[in-house]
Write a protein that holds these residues in place. Sequence first.
Motif, PDB file in Angstrom:
ATOM      1  N   ALA A  91       0.816  -1.217   0.000  1.00  0.00           N
ATOM      2  CA  ALA A  91       0.000   0.000   0.000  1.00  0.00           C
ATOM      3  C   ALA A  91       0.848   1.265   0.000  1.00  0.00           C
ATOM      4  O   ALA A  91       0.444   2.286  -0.557  1.00  0.00           O
ATOM      5  N   LYS A  92       2.031   1.194   0.588  1.00  0.00           N
ATOM      6  CA  LYS A  92       2.865   2.403   0.648  1.00  0.00           C
ATOM      7  C   LYS A  92       3.340   2.850  -0.732  1.00  0.00           C
ATOM      8  O   LYS A  92       3.783   3.973  -0.904  1.00  0.00           O
ATOM      9  N   HIS A  93       3.213   1.967  -1.740  1.00  0.00           N
ATOM     10  CA  HIS A  93       3.636   2.324  -3.101  1.00  0.00           C
ATOM     11  C   HIS A  93       2.459   2.723  -3.985  1.00  0.00           C
ATOM     12  O   HIS A  93       2.636   2.978  -5.168  1.00  0.00           O
ATOM     13  N   GLU A  94       1.267   2.810  -3.422  1.00  0.00           N
ATOM     14  CA  GLU A  94       0.088   3.185  -4.201  1.00  0.00           C
ATOM     15  C   GLU A  94       0.081   4.661  -4.589  1.00  0.00           C
ATOM     16  O   GLU A  94      -0.641   5.058  -5.481  1.00  0.00           O
ATOM     17  N   ASN A  95       0.885   5.445  -3.920  1.00  0.00           N
ATOM     18  CA  ASN A  95       0.882   6.886  -4.187  1.00  0.00           C
ATOM     19  C   ASN A  95       1.757   7.277  -5.376  1.00  0.00           C
ATOM     20  O   ASN A  95       1.876   8.451  -5.685  1.00  0.00           O
ATOM     21  N   ILE A  96       2.343   6.308  -6.041  1.00  0.00           N
ATOM     22  CA  ILE A  96       3.145   6.617  -7.230  1.00  0.00           C
ATOM     23  C   ILE A  96       2.172   6.965  -8.349  1.00  0.00           C
ATOM     24  O   ILE A  96       1.335   6.150  -8.741  1.00  0.00           O
ATOM     25  N   PHE A 148       9.270  -3.688  -6.442  1.00  0.00           N
ATOM     26  CA  PHE A 148       8.558  -4.042  -7.673  1.00  0.00           C
ATOM     27  C   PHE A 148       9.238  -5.188  -8.414  1.00  0.00           C
ATOM     28  O   PHE A 148       8.563  -6.013  -9.028  1.00  0.00           O
ATOM     29  N   GLU A 149      10.561  -5.270  -8.346  1.00  0.00           N
ATOM     30  CA  GLU A 149      11.261  -6.413  -8.944  1.00  0.00           C
ATOM     31  C   GLU A 149      10.832  -7.710  -8.275  1.00  0.00           C
ATOM     32  O   GLU A 149      10.592  -8.720  -8.941  1.00  0.00           O
ATOM     33  N   ALA A 197      10.401   7.324  -9.001  1.00  0.00           N
ATOM     34  CA  ALA A 197      10.377   6.029  -8.317  1.00  0.00           C
ATOM     35  C   ALA A 197      11.522   5.133  -8.775  1.00  0.00           C
ATOM     36  O   ALA A 197      12.041   4.332  -7.991  1.00  0.00           O
ATOM     37  N   ALA A 198      11.933   5.276 -10.024  1.00  0.00           N
ATOM     38  CA  ALA A 198      12.982   4.419 -10.592  1.00  0.00           C
ATOM     39  C   ALA A 198      14.346   4.652  -9.966  1.00  0.00           C
ATOM     40  O   ALA A 198      15.217   3.775 -10.053  1.00  0.00           O
ATOM     41  N   VAL A 199      14.544   5.786  -9.339  1.00  0.00           N
ATOM     42  CA  VAL A 199      15.842   6.053  -8.708  1.00  0.00           C
ATOM     43  C   VAL A 199      15.852   5.689  -7.228  1.00  0.00           C
ATOM     44  O   VAL A 199      16.894   5.766  -6.582  1.00  0.00           O
TER      45      VAL A 199
END
Length: 93
Positions: A24-29, A49-50, A39-41
Amino acid sequence: KFSNLLQEAAASLQKVEELPMPDAKHENIGATSAAFAKAAVESDVVAHFESIVERWCSQTEHMLEEKQPPAKDAEDVGPDSEFDFWRGRMARF
């Protein structure tokens, strides 16, 4: 035959594979190029995500490696049994 079809459909729904979703902490992307670039850096985001994608690949490969069970009777061999197999496979995906 229709009741058998319904029973098979219900059974195949119990075998549905659940692919893990990102935390859930990555839903704000945001869904923009700039948000993806930011996000990629971030190494923790990329690693997360990997790991999700690796699990998706592993689960998908496992499902694709499953073999069709042998037919019970000579009457079961044919287009209907092949159709049933692929219908069940489609339901899992």
